[in-house]
Motif scaffolding. Structure first.
Motif, PDB file in Angstrom:
ATOM      1  N   THR A 295     -14.660 -55.625  98.904  1.00 16.53           N
ATOM      2  CA  THR A 295     -14.679 -57.011  98.419  1.00 16.53           C
ATOM      3  C   THR A 295     -13.374 -57.750  98.704  1.00 16.53           C
ATOM      4  OG1 THR A 295     -14.015 -56.217  96.229  1.00 16.53           O
ATOM      5  CG2 THR A 295     -16.380 -56.543  96.626  1.00 16.53           C
ATOM      6  N   ALA A 296     -12.281 -57.015  98.923  1.00 14.00           N
ATOM      7  CA  ALA A 296     -10.999 -57.667  99.205  1.00 14.00           C
ATOM      8  C   ALA A 296     -10.687 -57.716 100.693  1.00 14.00           C
ATOM      9  CB  ALA A 296      -9.869 -56.944  98.467  1.00 14.00           C
ATOM     10  N   ALA A 297     -11.567 -57.194 101.534  1.00 11.87           N
ATOM     11  CA  ALA A 297     -11.319 -57.105 102.979  1.00 11.87           C
ATOM     12  C   ALA A 297     -11.840 -58.341 103.708  1.00 11.87           C
ATOM     13  CB  ALA A 297     -11.980 -55.858 103.540  1.00 11.87           C
ATOM     14  N   TRP A 298     -11.305 -58.535 104.938  1.00 14.45           N
ATOM     15  CA  TRP A 298     -11.967 -59.447 105.864  1.00 14.45           C
ATOM     16  C   TRP A 298     -13.256 -58.758 106.312  1.00 14.45           C
ATOM     17  CZ3 TRP A 298     -10.468 -64.157 105.791  1.00 14.45           C
ATOM     18  CH2 TRP A 298      -9.123 -64.507 105.766  1.00 14.45           C
ATOM     19  N   VAL A 299     -14.377 -59.437 106.183  1.00 11.49           N
ATOM     20  CA  VAL A 299     -15.674 -58.817 106.457  1.00 11.49           C
ATOM     21  C   VAL A 299     -16.361 -59.516 107.625  1.00 11.49           C
ATOM     22  CG1 VAL A 299     -18.003 -58.424 105.553  1.00 11.49           C
ATOM     23  CG2 VAL A 299     -16.008 -57.957 104.112  1.00 11.49           C
ATOM     24  N   ARG A 300     -16.851 -58.697 108.555  1.00 11.16           N
ATOM     25  CA  ARG A 300     -17.790 -59.175 109.572  1.00 11.16           C
ATOM     26  C   ARG A 300     -19.145 -58.590 109.214  1.00 11.16           C
ATOM     27  NH1 ARG A 300     -17.021 -57.679 115.861  1.00 11.16           N
ATOM     28  NH2 ARG A 300     -16.773 -55.617 114.922  1.00 11.16           N
ATOM     29  N   ALA A 301     -20.101 -59.439 108.912  1.00  8.96           N
ATOM     30  CA  ALA A 301     -21.435 -58.982 108.532  1.00  8.96           C
ATOM     31  C   ALA A 301     -22.355 -59.009 109.750  1.00  8.96           C
ATOM     32  CB  ALA A 301     -22.000 -59.857 107.422  1.00  8.96           C
ATOM     33  N   PHE A 320     -18.364 -60.994  98.946  1.00  9.76           N
ATOM     34  CA  PHE A 320     -17.205 -60.732  99.807  1.00  9.76           C
ATOM     35  C   PHE A 320     -16.505 -62.071 100.060  1.00  9.76           C
ATOM     36  CE2 PHE A 320     -20.719 -57.897 101.087  1.00  9.76           C
ATOM     37  CZ  PHE A 320     -20.184 -56.673 100.674  1.00  9.76           C
ATOM     38  N   PRO A 321     -15.568 -62.470  99.222  1.00 10.15           N
ATOM     39  CA  PRO A 321     -14.940 -63.791  99.357  1.00 10.15           C
ATOM     40  C   PRO A 321     -14.303 -64.035 100.720  1.00 10.15           C
ATOM     41  CG  PRO A 321     -14.333 -62.755  97.272  1.00 10.15           C
ATOM     42  CD  PRO A 321     -15.036 -61.714  98.073  1.00 10.15           C
ATOM     43  N   HIS A 322     -13.942 -62.948 101.431  1.00 10.68           N
ATOM     44  CA  HIS A 322     -13.272 -63.096 102.718  1.00 10.68           C
ATOM     45  C   HIS A 322     -14.208 -62.720 103.880  1.00 10.68           C
ATOM     46  CE1 HIS A 322      -9.622 -63.682 100.429  1.00 10.68           C
ATOM     47  NE2 HIS A 322      -9.903 -62.586  99.759  1.00 10.68           N
ATOM     48  N   CYS A 323     -15.494 -62.922 103.681  1.00 16.44           N
ATOM     49  CA  CYS A 323     -16.431 -62.753 104.796  1.00 16.44           C
ATOM     50  C   CYS A 323     -16.165 -63.883 105.792  1.00 16.44           C
ATOM     51  CB  CYS A 323     -17.873 -62.803 104.300  1.00 16.44           C
ATOM     52  SG  CYS A 323     -19.090 -62.502 105.608  1.00 16.44           S
ATOM     53  N   ALA A 324     -15.811 -63.512 107.010  1.00 13.39           N
ATOM     54  CA  ALA A 324     -15.348 -64.504 107.987  1.00 13.39           C
ATOM     55  C   ALA A 324     -16.268 -64.642 109.188  1.00 13.39           C
ATOM     56  CB  ALA A 324     -13.946 -64.137 108.467  1.00 13.39           C
ATOM     57  N   GLN A 325     -17.179 -63.688 109.387  1.00 14.31           N
ATOM     58  CA  GLN A 325     -18.033 -63.745 110.570  1.00 14.31           C
ATOM     59  C   GLN A 325     -19.398 -63.184 110.228  1.00 14.31           C
ATOM     60  OE1 GLN A 325     -16.233 -62.245 114.188  1.00 14.31           O
ATOM     61  NE2 GLN A 325     -18.210 -61.833 115.148  1.00 14.31           N
ATOM     62  N   LEU A 326     -20.422 -63.840 110.738  1.00 11.31           N
ATOM     63  CA  LEU A 326     -21.805 -63.433 110.482  1.00 11.31           C
ATOM     64  C   LEU A 326     -22.556 -63.380 111.803  1.00 11.31           C
ATOM     65  CD1 LEU A 326     -24.342 -62.944 108.748  1.00 11.31           C
ATOM     66  CD2 LEU A 326     -24.473 -65.424 108.403  1.00 11.31           C
TER      67      LEU A 326
END
Length: 386
Positions: A295-301, A320-326
C-alpha cells in the motif's frame, strides 16, 4: 585512492507525473553520508546530472545543495555532461567551482585536460568524456569518419590514451554513452542517445574502446551493469520507470592501488519508495490480503479482466494511494481484426450491428442478458438504426 562512481541523477525528473526532487535529494544526502563513512577520495558523476537542458530553479537548488554536501563529506567531485544536460549551462560554473574541489567537464576540448589527483602511489588522472554529438565535432576533431557515437568516443579515447602515454600513471575515464553489452540493462526511462545513422538502429560503442585505462565509469544506462572488470555502469540513484523495479540503487566503490585496479564493490543506497507490479483482476488486486504489503509502494497494476473496468484507477488508488500506472493485459482482440467496420456491418440486422460494434470496441459482443435488453429496446423503438 578510493572512488565513488555514480551517474544519471536526472535532477528534475518526474515519475508518472509525480515530482521526484524531494526523494532524490534524500538519496543524494545518504550518498554524501556514505562516502564520508567510506572515506572516499573522489566522486565521479558520469553525465545526465539534470533531466532537462533548462532545469527549474528548484532542480538547480537540489543539485547545488547535493554538491555542497558531497564536498563537505570530503571527496573531490568530477562530473560530465550527458545527453539530457546543457553543456553550456552546466559548464558555466566550471571556472569558479573547480577552486572548491568540484570539476565540471562539458566540452570536447576538455577531453585531454584531466583532473589530476594524488595518493601515496602517485597521480591518478581523471578524464571526462561528455556526451558527444558527432555532427558538432567535425570542426573540432579531424578524425574521419565522424558519423556515429562510436566514431566520436573512439576518437576521444584515442586522444585520452595519447595524453595518458605522456603523463603516465593510473587513469579513470568518465563517459556518457551506450556501450555494447548493456542492452539487457537498458530501461524504458532512457532517451535515445543519438539520431545519427547506425547499424540496426542502435549506435553502440565497443567495450574494447575503453582498453588502456584503469577504470571506465559509464553513464546513460539506468541499471547497474558490468561489461568488463574495469568498465561499468552505475545506474541512476533513483528508480525512474517500472522497468527498473528489480534493479538495485547505489554506486560502485572503486579502489586503486599502486598497480591499478585493486577492487570494485557495489554499495546499496536506500529506495525512498519501492516499485511493484501487481497482476490480476481488479477484484483480486482490491481484495487479496497479500497485496496489503504494497500500500505504500509505487504500484503498476496489470489487470487481467477480459473487459475494461469502470473507475479502475480510482478504485485501485483507494487501496494503493501511489498506484501510478494501469495496463490491461488480457483484453480480447477486436472482433473482425483489421477489417473495415463498414464491411463488418454490411447487410446485418440492427441487433447484429450492435453486437458487432461492441465486439469491435471492447473485444466481445453481446452476452445473453445484454442481447435480451437490446432486442427489447429495438422492438419498442420503432426506428431503424442508420
Amino acid at each position: 585512492m578510493r572512488i565513488w562512481h555514480t551517474s544519471d541523477w536526472h535532477v528534475g525528473r518526474t515519475f508518472h507525473g509525480h515530482a521526484t526532487l524531494e526523494p532524490l535529494e534524500g538519496v543524494l544526502r545518504e550518498m554524501a553520508e556514505t562516502v564520508r563513512a567510506l572515506e572516499v577520495d573522489v566522486v565521479v558523476v558520469a553525465g545526465d546530472v539534470y533531466d532537462s537542458s533548462t532545469p527549474s530553479a528548484d532542480a538547480i537548488g537540489v543539485f547545488n545543495r547535493s554538491l555542497r554536501r558531497l564536498r563537505e563529506a570530503g571527496p573531490q567531485v568530477v562530473l560530465t555532461a550527458g545527453n539530457h544536460d546543457s553543456p553550456t549551462r552546466l559548464g558555466s560554473m566550471s571556472d569558479f567551482v573547480s577552486a572548491s574541489g568540484v570539476h565540471v567537464i562539458t566540452r570536447p576540448e576538455q577531453v585531454t585536460v584531466p583532473v589530476t589527483l594524488h595518493d601515496d602511489h602517485g597521480p591518478v588522472h581523471v578524464y571526462g568524456i561528455p556526451f558527444l554529438e558527432p555532427a558538432r565535432l567535425r570542426h573540432v576533431w579531424e578524425a574521419d569518419p565522424m558519423r556515429t557515437q562510436a566514431h566520436a568516443v573512439d576518437e576521444a579515447m584515442r586522444l585520452v590514451r595519447a595524453d595518458l602515454a605522456e603523463r603516465g600513471g593510473r587513469s579513470v575515464v568518465l563517459a556518457h554513452t551506450f556501450v555494447a553489452g548493456a542492452e539487457g540493462e537498458s530501461c524504458e526511462s532512457e532517451r535515445a542517445i543519438v539520431d545519427s545513422p547506425t547499424v540496426g538502429g542502435v549506435d553502440r560503442v565497443p567495450v574494447t574502446g575503453f582498453d588502456g585505462v584503469t577504470y571506465a565509469a559509464l553513464g546513460h544506462i539506468h541499471g547497474r551493469s558490468v561489461l568488463a572488470e574495469h568498465v561499468r555502469y552505475s545506474g541512476a540513484p533513483l528508480h525512474l520507470s517500472f522497468s527498473e523495479e528489480a534493479k538495485p540503487r547505489g554506486g560502485w566503490l572503486v579502489d586503486l592501488d599502486a598497480d591499478g585496479l585493486a577492487d570494485v564493490t557495489w554499495v546499496d543506497l536506500g529506495v525512498p519508495r519501492p516499485l511493484v507490479t501487481l497482476t490480476g483482476t481488479l477484484q483480486e488486486l482490491l481484495e487479496a490480503p497479500e497485496h496489503g504489503a504494497h500500500t505504500a509502494a509505487w504500484v503498476r497494476a496489470r489487470l487481467t479482466d477480459p473487459l475494461r473496468q469502470r473507475d479502475a484507477m480510482r478504485r485501485l488508488q483507494s487501496r494503493f494511494p501511489h498506484c501510478a500506472q494501469l495496463d490491461y493485459v488480457a483484453l480480447a482482440a477486436p472482433v473482425g481484426g483489421d477489417r473495415a467496420y463498414r464491411e463488418l456491418v454490411h447487410g446485418k440486422s440492427d441487433l447484429e450491428v450492435v453486437d458487432t460494434f461492441l465486439g469491435r470496441v471492447r473485444g466481445t459482443g453481446l452476452d445473453t442478458d445484454e442481447r435480451e435488453i437490446v432486442d427489447d429496446v429495438l422492438a419498442h423503438s420503432g426506428a431503424e438504426l442508420p
